[in-house]
Write a protein that holds these residues in place. Structure first.
Motif, PDB file in Angstrom:
ATOM      1  N   GLY A   1       0.821  -1.200   0.000  1.00 47.44           N
ATOM      2  CA  GLY A   1       0.000   0.000   0.000  1.00 47.44           C
ATOM      3  C   GLY A   1       0.855   1.249   0.000  1.00 47.44           C
ATOM      4  N   TRP A   2       0.305   2.296  -0.558  1.00 44.90           N
ATOM      5  CA  TRP A   2       0.925   3.625  -0.487  1.00 44.90           C
ATOM      6  C   TRP A   2       0.008   4.536   0.317  1.00 44.90           C
ATOM      7  N   PHE A   3       0.609   5.274   1.218  1.00 45.21           N
ATOM      8  CA  PHE A   3      -0.107   6.191   2.077  1.00 45.21           C
ATOM      9  C   PHE A   3       0.592   7.549   2.015  1.00 45.21           C
ATOM     10  N   ARG A   4      -0.099   8.586   2.424  1.00 47.32           N
ATOM     11  CA  ARG A   4       0.523   9.895   2.462  1.00 47.32           C
ATOM     12  C   ARG A   4      -0.013  10.685   3.644  1.00 47.32           C
ATOM     13  N   GLN A   5       0.821  11.614   4.090  1.00 46.15           N
ATOM     14  CA  GLN A   5       0.421  12.512   5.168  1.00 46.15           C
ATOM     15  C   GLN A   5       0.899  13.906   4.822  1.00 46.15           C
ATOM     16  N   GLY A   6      -0.063  14.776   4.549  1.00 48.32           N
ATOM     17  CA  GLY A   6       0.263  16.156   4.235  1.00 48.32           C
ATOM     18  C   GLY A   6       0.376  16.986   5.491  1.00 48.32           C
ATOM     19  N   PRO A   7       0.909  18.196   5.365  1.00 42.09           N
ATOM     20  CA  PRO A   7       1.073  19.063   6.533  1.00 42.09           C
ATOM     21  C   PRO A   7      -0.265  19.367   7.194  1.00 42.09           C
ATOM     22  N   GLY A   8      -0.368  19.063   8.465  1.00 42.55           N
ATOM     23  CA  GLY A   8      -1.590  19.322   9.208  1.00 42.55           C
ATOM     24  C   GLY A   8      -2.736  18.392   8.891  1.00 42.55           C
ATOM     25  N   LYS A   9      -2.438  17.301   8.152  1.00 47.13           N
ATOM     26  CA  LYS A   9      -3.492  16.370   7.755  1.00 47.13           C
ATOM     27  C   LYS A   9      -3.254  14.995   8.368  1.00 47.13           C
ATOM     28  N   GLU A  10      -4.313  14.210   8.410  1.00 46.30           N
ATOM     29  CA  GLU A  10      -4.181  12.831   8.849  1.00 46.30           C
ATOM     30  C   GLU A  10      -3.627  11.976   7.703  1.00 46.30           C
ATOM     31  N   ARG A  11      -3.050  10.843   8.086  1.00 48.47           N
ATOM     32  CA  ARG A  11      -2.553   9.905   7.073  1.00 48.47           C
ATOM     33  C   ARG A  11      -3.706   9.406   6.211  1.00 48.47           C
ATOM     34  N   GLU A  12      -3.455   9.311   4.926  1.00 48.00           N
ATOM     35  CA  GLU A  12      -4.478   8.939   3.957  1.00 48.00           C
ATOM     36  C   GLU A  12      -3.995   7.750   3.117  1.00 48.00           C
ATOM     37  N   GLY A  13      -4.837   6.764   2.949  1.00 47.29           N
ATOM     38  CA  GLY A  13      -4.516   5.667   2.044  1.00 47.29           C
ATOM     39  C   GLY A  13      -4.674   6.124   0.617  1.00 47.29           C
ATOM     40  N   VAL A  14      -3.638   5.944  -0.204  1.00 48.34           N
ATOM     41  CA  VAL A  14      -3.634   6.434  -1.569  1.00 48.34           C
ATOM     42  C   VAL A  14      -3.940   5.322  -2.565  1.00 48.34           C
ATOM     43  N   SER A  15      -3.248   4.203  -2.415  1.00 48.38           N
ATOM     44  CA  SER A  15      -3.390   3.128  -3.390  1.00 48.38           C
ATOM     45  C   SER A  15      -2.836   1.846  -2.805  1.00 48.38           C
ATOM     46  N   CYS A  16      -3.217   0.726  -3.424  1.00 48.77           N
ATOM     47  CA  CYS A  16      -2.635  -0.554  -3.029  1.00 48.77           C
ATOM     48  C   CYS A  16      -2.651  -1.498  -4.218  1.00 48.77           C
ATOM     49  N   VAL A  17      -1.800  -2.511  -4.122  1.00 48.91           N
ATOM     50  CA  VAL A  17      -1.750  -3.552  -5.160  1.00 48.91           C
ATOM     51  C   VAL A  17      -1.602  -4.893  -4.467  1.00 48.91           C
ATOM     52  N   SER A  18      -2.343  -5.881  -4.956  1.00 46.43           N
ATOM     53  CA  SER A  18      -2.269  -7.204  -4.354  1.00 46.43           C
ATOM     54  C   SER A  18      -0.945  -7.880  -4.712  1.00 46.43           C
ATOM     55  N   SER A  19      -0.663  -8.995  -4.048  1.00 53.86           N
ATOM     56  CA  SER A  19       0.617  -9.674  -4.229  1.00 53.86           C
ATOM     57  C   SER A  19       0.815 -10.134  -5.667  1.00 53.86           C
ATOM     58  N   ASN A  20      -0.278 -10.485  -6.350  1.00 53.81           N
ATOM     59  CA  ASN A  20      -0.167 -10.972  -7.735  1.00 53.81           C
ATOM     60  C   ASN A  20      -0.557  -9.926  -8.764  1.00 53.81           C
ATOM     61  N   SER A  21      -0.700  -8.693  -8.330  1.00 58.11           N
ATOM     62  CA  SER A  21      -1.063  -7.554  -9.192  1.00 58.11           C
ATOM     63  C   SER A  21      -2.463  -7.646  -9.776  1.00 58.11           C
ATOM     64  N   ALA A  22      -3.251  -8.627  -9.358  1.00 58.46           N
ATOM     65  CA  ALA A  22      -4.589  -8.784  -9.914  1.00 58.46           C
ATOM     66  C   ALA A  22      -5.553  -7.716  -9.445  1.00 58.46           C
ATOM     67  N   SER A  23      -5.279  -7.136  -8.305  1.00 64.08           N
ATOM     68  CA  SER A  23      -6.197  -6.165  -7.715  1.00 64.08           C
ATOM     69  C   SER A  23      -5.455  -4.890  -7.340  1.00 64.08           C
ATOM     70  N   THR A  24      -6.042  -3.758  -7.670  1.00 64.93           N
ATOM     71  CA  THR A  24      -5.510  -2.463  -7.260  1.00 64.93           C
ATOM     72  C   THR A  24      -6.666  -1.609  -6.754  1.00 64.93           C
ATOM     73  N   LYS A  25      -6.340  -0.665  -5.908  1.00 60.81           N
ATOM     74  CA  LYS A  25      -7.332   0.288  -5.408  1.00 60.81           C
ATOM     75  C   LYS A  25      -6.716   1.673  -5.364  1.00 60.81           C
ATOM     76  N   PHE A  26      -7.556   2.679  -5.492  1.00 65.82           N
ATOM     77  CA  PHE A  26      -7.095   4.062  -5.453  1.00 65.82           C
ATOM     78  C   PHE A  26      -8.083   4.904  -4.654  1.00 65.82           C
ATOM     79  N   ALA A  27      -7.557   5.863  -3.928  1.00 67.48           N
ATOM     80  CA  ALA A  27      -8.405   6.844  -3.279  1.00 67.48           C
ATOM     81  C   ALA A  27      -9.084   7.688  -4.357  1.00 67.48           C
TER      82      ALA A  27
END
Length: 126
Positions: A35-61
């Motif tokens: 998974g990729w996450f990000r935290q901007g200045p003054g913001k809470e951590r946000e989930g950005v994207s993820c990829v499954s182990s076999n690349s079959a599944s991805t998700k995006f904010a």
């Protein structure tokens, strides 16, 4: 123990692109969702994207759909996050994380991830 190192961050103008890398050492990523996450200045951590182990599944904010893509090269033990059409609100520290999950599917819920990198700064500014 699995170690993750992010790279590729930097300063970019609005509309520009960056490619972030998440490289693993000591352990193969073959059985990990990433998974990729990000935290901007003054913001809470946000989930950005993820990829499954076999690349079959991805998700995006919703905030990055259509602009970011995620891919992985298990031979290089590396996962990539391509950031396109960057906006000032994308400014954040970006983290990758690994979830031992040999099955299909992934999540952008931070609590599911056991291993985290140290982060790479992305700044979008003119």
């Amino acid at each position: 123990q699995l170690q993750l190192v992010e790279s590729g961050g930097g300063l970019v103008q609005p509309g520009g692109s960056l490619r972030l890398s998440c490289a693993a050492s000591a352990v193969t990523l073959d059985y990990y969702a990433i998974g990729w996450f990000r935290q901007g200045p003054g913001k809470e951590r946000e989930g950005v994207s993820c990829v499954s182990s076999n690349s079959a599944s991805t998700k995006f904010a919703d905030s990055v759909k259509g602009r970011f893509t995620i891919s992985r090269d298990n031979a290089k033990n590396t996962v990539y996050l391509q950031l396109n059409a960057l906006k000032p609100e994308d400014t954040a520290v970006y983290y990758c994380a690994a979830d031992h999950n040999p099955y299909e599917g992934c999540t952008v819920v931070a609590g599911s991830y056991d291993y985290w990198g140290q982060g790479t700064q992305v700044t979008v500014s003119s």
